[in-house]
Design an enzyme around this catalytic site. Structure first.
Site, PDB file in Angstrom:
ATOM      1  N   ILE A  15       1.141  -1.407  -0.110  1.00 52.37           N
ATOM      2  CA  ILE A  15      -0.080  -0.203  -0.136  1.00 52.37           C
ATOM      3  C   ILE A  15       0.505   1.695   0.268  1.00 52.37           C
ATOM      4  CG2 ILE A  15      -2.086  -0.721   0.937  1.00 52.37           C
ATOM      5  CD1 ILE A  15      -0.967   0.194   3.536  1.00 52.37           C
ATOM      6  N   ASP A  16       0.630   2.426  -0.261  1.00 52.68           N
ATOM      7  CA  ASP A  16       1.255   3.639  -0.744  1.00 52.68           C
ATOM      8  C   ASP A  16       1.542   3.920   0.998  1.00 52.68           C
ATOM      9  OD1 ASP A  16       0.698   3.828  -3.497  1.00 52.68           O
ATOM     10  OD2 ASP A  16      -1.330   5.188  -2.932  1.00 52.68           O
ATOM     11  N   ARG A  17       2.423   4.985   0.717  1.00 51.18           N
ATOM     12  CA  ARG A  17       3.497   5.067   1.582  1.00 51.18           C
ATOM     13  C   ARG A  17       2.241   6.276   2.627  1.00 51.18           C
ATOM     14  NH1 ARG A  17       5.891   9.770   3.338  1.00 51.18           N
ATOM     15  NH2 ARG A  17       5.869  11.112   1.247  1.00 51.18           N
TER      16      ARG A  17
END
EC number: 5.4.99.-
Length: 304
Positions: A138-140
């Site tokens: 998942i994105d930062r």
């Protein structure tokens, strides 16, 4: 034979009679060809009725086929002593609740301080050495569930489930404005935006992307949505929300306002799959983090 607790076992059925063991593993249990090749090349890792066998041998109904799945491995990245909120763990999987701002896997820009460094450090503290194999990323600046495979079999089995859409992923997000429809489907292909190495856009030339959404709550100028993904494209929910005309709060890359929160208001809430060892449904859930709870409290106060 090794400790029986470390073995995957199967009793051959009448329909397996005369079949090669490698074909049974491949066709019935979705072992990848790569994993089967590794089993062939390794020292004794496959037994029938307690006796070592070759995978090219043919089976008989009633035999007990046993495979050693856990093998000594080495770390792929440096381990670090970092905070780690564990949501689930068994011999095959580790699931953690990733905070916003932390990267899943080391990159040239973020070489340390990642979930990967934390997980390897956690394993080393227990005397275990294994590569970091995230099942998904998942994105930062997205928070929530991240699942990690603890061996090659677990990782490969989850790749098969992903390809055959057996995995259920649910996200919660807070978007700009009141979404009128109670629920809907966004079916819009996604591609890399021209001139960018990170930003995505809707494009007929892109990869298929399908997001189901449902409105959970509406506020004066925002909505809480549940998202179910059919596909897992990079930035899929973020791009689809912009396409819907309701960007995620805090997602300035895709048109969201930073007035209320300084990161995209998106959380990986539920990750469900059939455990490859037992076939049972495994559901992993991550509670909303404090920044999203505080945002919701503020939005609800205007509705009161």
């Amino acid at each position: 034979m090794n400790n029986e607790q470390d073995l995957w076992t199967y009793t051959l059925q009448p329909q397996d009679d005369g079949q090669k063991y490698q074909e049974i593993l491949f066709r019935k249990f979705h072992f990848s060809r790569k994993l089967i090749q590794h089993l062939k090349q390794a020292e004794e890792r496959v037994w029938v009725n307690g006796v070592f066998t070759f995978l090219t041998a043919r089976g008989k109904a009633g035999e007990i086929l046993a495979v050693q799945l856990q093998t000594p491995e080495t770390n792929s990245i440096p381990g670090e002593d970092l905070p780690l909120e564990i949501l689930y763990e068994d011999d095959y999987f580790l699931a953690v609740n990733k905070p916003a701002g932390q990267v899943v896997h080391p990159t040239p820009r973020y070489p340390t301080g990642t979930i990967g460094n934390a997980v390897v450090g956690y394993w080393l503290a227990q005397g275990e050495a294994r590569p970091f194999r995230p099942i998904h990323r998942i994105d930062r600046n997205t928070s929530g569930v991240v699942v990690v495979g603890k061996n090659q079999f677990a990782h490969q089995q989850m790749a098969w489930q992903h390809t055959h859409r057996r995995i259920h992923k649910c996200y919660l997000g807070i978007v700009e404005g009141q979404v009128k429809e109670d629920q809907g489907v966004i079916n819009a292909p996604i591609a890399l935006a021209p001139g960018s190495f990170m930003q995505r856009q809707i494009s007929l030339e892109g990869s298929p992307a399908v997001t189901h959404y449902r409105v959970l709550e509406r506020y004066q100028d925002a909505s809480l949505l549940e998202f179910i993904l059919e596909t897992g494209r990079t930035h899929q929910i973020r791009v689809h929300c912009q396409h819907l005309g309701h960007s995620l709060l805090g997602d300035d890359l895709y048109g969201g306002s930073l007035a209320r929160i300084d990161r995209q208001a998106l959380h990986s809430s539920i990750y469900e799959f059939n455990h490859p060892l037992t076939g049972e449904l495994t559901s992993i859930q991550a509670p909303l983090p404090e920044d999203l709870l505080q945002l919701l409290r503020g939005l609800r106060s205007f509705n009161a």
